[in-house]
Design an enzyme around this catalytic site. Structure first.
Site, PDB file in Angstrom:
ATOM      1  N   LYS A 126       0.847  -1.202   0.000  1.00  0.00           N
ATOM      2  CA  LYS A 126       0.000   0.000   0.000  1.00  0.00           C
ATOM      3  C   LYS A 126       0.883   1.254   0.000  1.00  0.00           C
ATOM      4  O   LYS A 126       2.010   1.218   0.502  1.00  0.00           O
ATOM      5  CB  LYS A 126      -0.861  -0.040   1.265  1.00  0.00           C
ATOM      6  CG  LYS A 126      -2.074   0.857   1.257  1.00  0.00           C
ATOM      7  CD  LYS A 126      -2.988   0.483   2.447  1.00  0.00           C
ATOM      8  CE  LYS A 126      -4.333   1.185   2.330  1.00  0.00           C
ATOM      9  NZ  LYS A 126      -4.394   2.398   3.138  1.00  0.00           N
ATOM     10  N   ASN A 163      19.830  15.054  16.769  1.00  0.00           N
ATOM     11  CA  ASN A 163      19.003  13.848  16.669  1.00  0.00           C
ATOM     12  C   ASN A 163      17.510  14.110  16.905  1.00  0.00           C
ATOM     13  O   ASN A 163      16.852  13.388  17.646  1.00  0.00           O
ATOM     14  CB  ASN A 163      19.518  12.758  17.608  1.00  0.00           C
ATOM     15  CG  ASN A 163      20.842  12.184  17.128  1.00  0.00           C
ATOM     16  OD1 ASN A 163      21.918  12.660  17.531  1.00  0.00           O
ATOM     17  ND2 ASN A 163      20.789  11.206  16.239  1.00  0.00           N
ATOM     18  N   GLU A 196      18.378  11.894   7.362  1.00  0.00           N
ATOM     19  CA  GLU A 196      18.648  10.480   7.650  1.00  0.00           C
ATOM     20  C   GLU A 196      17.396   9.747   8.115  1.00  0.00           C
ATOM     21  O   GLU A 196      17.364   8.519   8.090  1.00  0.00           O
ATOM     22  CB  GLU A 196      19.768  10.338   8.694  1.00  0.00           C
ATOM     23  CG  GLU A 196      19.371  10.779  10.085  1.00  0.00           C
ATOM     24  CD  GLU A 196      20.506  10.647  11.089  1.00  0.00           C
ATOM     25  OE1 GLU A 196      21.449  11.445  11.026  1.00  0.00           O
ATOM     26  OE2 GLU A 196      20.458   9.725  11.927  1.00  0.00           O
ATOM     27  N   HIS A 214      23.963   9.277   5.314  1.00  0.00           N
ATOM     28  CA  HIS A 214      24.176   8.810   6.692  1.00  0.00           C
ATOM     29  C   HIS A 214      24.662   7.362   6.674  1.00  0.00           C
ATOM     30  O   HIS A 214      24.392   6.639   5.730  1.00  0.00           O
ATOM     31  CB  HIS A 214      22.825   8.907   7.420  1.00  0.00           C
ATOM     32  CG  HIS A 214      22.760   8.218   8.743  1.00  0.00           C
ATOM     33  ND1 HIS A 214      22.238   6.957   8.891  1.00  0.00           N
ATOM     34  CD2 HIS A 214      23.147   8.617   9.971  1.00  0.00           C
ATOM     35  CE1 HIS A 214      22.300   6.633  10.173  1.00  0.00           C
ATOM     36  NE2 HIS A 214      22.847   7.612  10.846  1.00  0.00           N
ATOM     37  N   GLU A 254      29.933   9.731   6.020  1.00  0.00           N
ATOM     38  CA  GLU A 254      30.187   9.780   7.454  1.00  0.00           C
ATOM     39  C   GLU A 254      31.098   8.622   7.852  1.00  0.00           C
ATOM     40  O   GLU A 254      31.277   7.678   7.089  1.00  0.00           O
ATOM     41  CB  GLU A 254      28.824   9.664   8.169  1.00  0.00           C
ATOM     42  CG  GLU A 254      28.815  10.022   9.621  1.00  0.00           C
ATOM     43  CD  GLU A 254      27.391  10.161  10.181  1.00  0.00           C
ATOM     44  OE1 GLU A 254      26.424   9.879   9.440  1.00  0.00           O
ATOM     45  OE2 GLU A 254      27.254  10.551  11.346  1.00  0.00           O
ATOM     46  N   LYS A 274      27.461  15.299  19.285  1.00  0.00           N
ATOM     47  CA  LYS A 274      26.056  15.314  19.669  1.00  0.00           C
ATOM     48  C   LYS A 274      25.752  16.541  20.515  1.00  0.00           C
ATOM     49  O   LYS A 274      26.600  16.973  21.312  1.00  0.00           O
ATOM     50  CB  LYS A 274      25.712  14.039  20.444  1.00  0.00           C
ATOM     51  CG  LYS A 274      25.920  12.755  19.646  1.00  0.00           C
ATOM     52  CD  LYS A 274      25.025  12.698  18.424  1.00  0.00           C
ATOM     53  CE  LYS A 274      25.201  11.408  17.651  1.00  0.00           C
ATOM     54  NZ  LYS A 274      24.419  11.426  16.398  1.00  0.00           N
TER      55      LYS A 274
END
Ligand code: MG
Length: 389
Positions: free
Chosen positions: A100, A214, A264, A322, A341, A183
């Protein structure tokens, strides 16, 4: 010629690192082996892949739907016009039968991982490294021999000090990288900015720094981080908000002038088109798109995404897949993208490149093994070989 079997297994990544939003203590990945009856150098050709990093193993959907559709298809219907190799586009179409519309992430990772393993087999049958085969098909034969590679590092770890973080970044620079990413969003803003400034202060002037949130932030926090990070001359600020909140991303892009990066966690060409139409990103200010092909239906679909982005005026130099693995490296080289990366020292055998790959001035040289080149990555290849045995 035919695909005689497709096997998959889930392998733990075993890591104690965290980003802003979750830790990797339960993280797994699906390893796939596409076993053919084509013989090269006395052995059946087997194509391998794994589902990149950050999404859990997805063997159930592979076993229930996608593997039976391929293995059950008329073998001749999966061959290209020469009848001497498999056709990844036809194999993708077979996997998409009776699926679908919408709901891409429910299947895009399982399908993409199998599709990339098919490409590994196709390149091995052709006797070429995957990046060379992709360059012939998708980049007018322009073959890159090296790829710019940056380190996706600076994870949060238990007991980590600022000095630990600075030492980590220096290890990456000493290894030959010229750009590192860290991060943000896992600590209060003031502490996070102190962390970024500590890394920035220790980097030599030629080195670049990016940060990755993130997808952690809601509106107010995203704005606060954008305002605090804007003066720091970062290469990019990655995933400041929910990956599908293009309206909020557009507001952030209007407020934060330096480059942004995302993609990503987008799994369809249409989502990426919506990103560039409505998310405020612009190639002119060096924004970056990071779609991960094994998680987004594979390489045939990635070529469609690249073509769509080119229609919207995006150069391939703005695309950095990524993943930090050999699949992303071969794709970056084959399509002539901006770079890839790298995850040195994390994710065990799944984060890294060929054992003999050379890094110089931020560029990784490509090896000439047929296929993706997992055979040159001994710890990972041992897992793959066992699956195919
Ligand atoms: Mg990221």
């Amino acid at each position: 010629m035919r695909i005689v079997d497709i096997r998959e297994c889930a392998v733990p990544l075993k890591s104690d690192i965290s980003n802003s939003s979750f830790d990797f203590s339960e993280m797994t990945t699906s390893v796939v082996a596409v076993i053919t009856d084509v013989v090269r150098e006395g052995r059946p050709v087997v194509g391998f892949a794994f589902n990149s990093t950050g999404r859990y193993a997805c063997g159930a959907t592979m076993r229930a739907r996608f593997i039976p559709r391929i293995v059950g298809a008329d073998p001749r219907s999966l061959l290209d016009d020469t009848q001497e190799n498999f056709d990844p586009e036809k194999i993708l179409a077979v996997m998409m039968k009776r699926e679908k519309s919408g709901g891409h992430s429910e299947r895009s990772i399982a399908i993409g991982t199998i599709e990339v393993a098919v490409w590994d087999a196709v390149a091995k049958i052709a006797g070429k490294p995957l990046h060379r085969l992709l360059a012939e098909r998708y980049n007018a034969g322009t073959v890159a021999h090296r790829v710019f590679c940056y380190v996706g590092g600076g994870w949060y770890a238990p007991g980590q000090t600022l000095k630990d973080l600075q030492d980590e970044m220096h290890r990456h620079l000493d290894a030959g990288y010229t750009m590192v990413k860290m991060k943000v969003g896992g600590l209060p803003l003031v502490e996070d900015v102190r962390r970024v400034e500590a890394v920035k202060a220790t980097l030599p002037s030629h080195a670049q720094l990016a940060v990755d949130a993130n997808s952690k932030f809601a509106r107010a926090e995203a704005f606060a981080y954008a305002d605090a990070l804007a003066p720091l001359r970062l290469r990019w600020f990655e995933e400041p908000c929910d990956p599908l909140d293009f309206a909020l991303l557009g507001e952030i892009a209007a407020r934060y002038a330096p480059p942004l990066a995302t993609g990503e966690n987008l799994f369809s060409t249409q989502d990426v088109e919506n990103l560039v139409r409505f998310g405020g990103l612009r190639a002119q200010r060096n924004d970056v798109i990071q779609v991960d092909p094994p998680q987004a239906y594979g390489i045939v679909q990635y070529a469609r995404t690249v073509a769509m982005l080119e229609r919207h005026g995006w150069p391939r130099s703005a695309l950095f897949p990524h993943g930090g693995n050999q699949m992303a490296l071969a794709i970056a080289a084959g399509f002539g993208l901006g770079g890839a990366e790298s995850y040195p020292g994390v994710f065990g055998p799944f984060g890294g490149f060929a054992d003999d790959a050379e890094l110089d001035g931020g560029y990784l040289t490509l090896t000439e093994r047929p296929g993706i080149g997992f055979e040159g990555q001994s710890a990972l290849y041992a897992i793959m070989r066992e699956l195919a045995a």
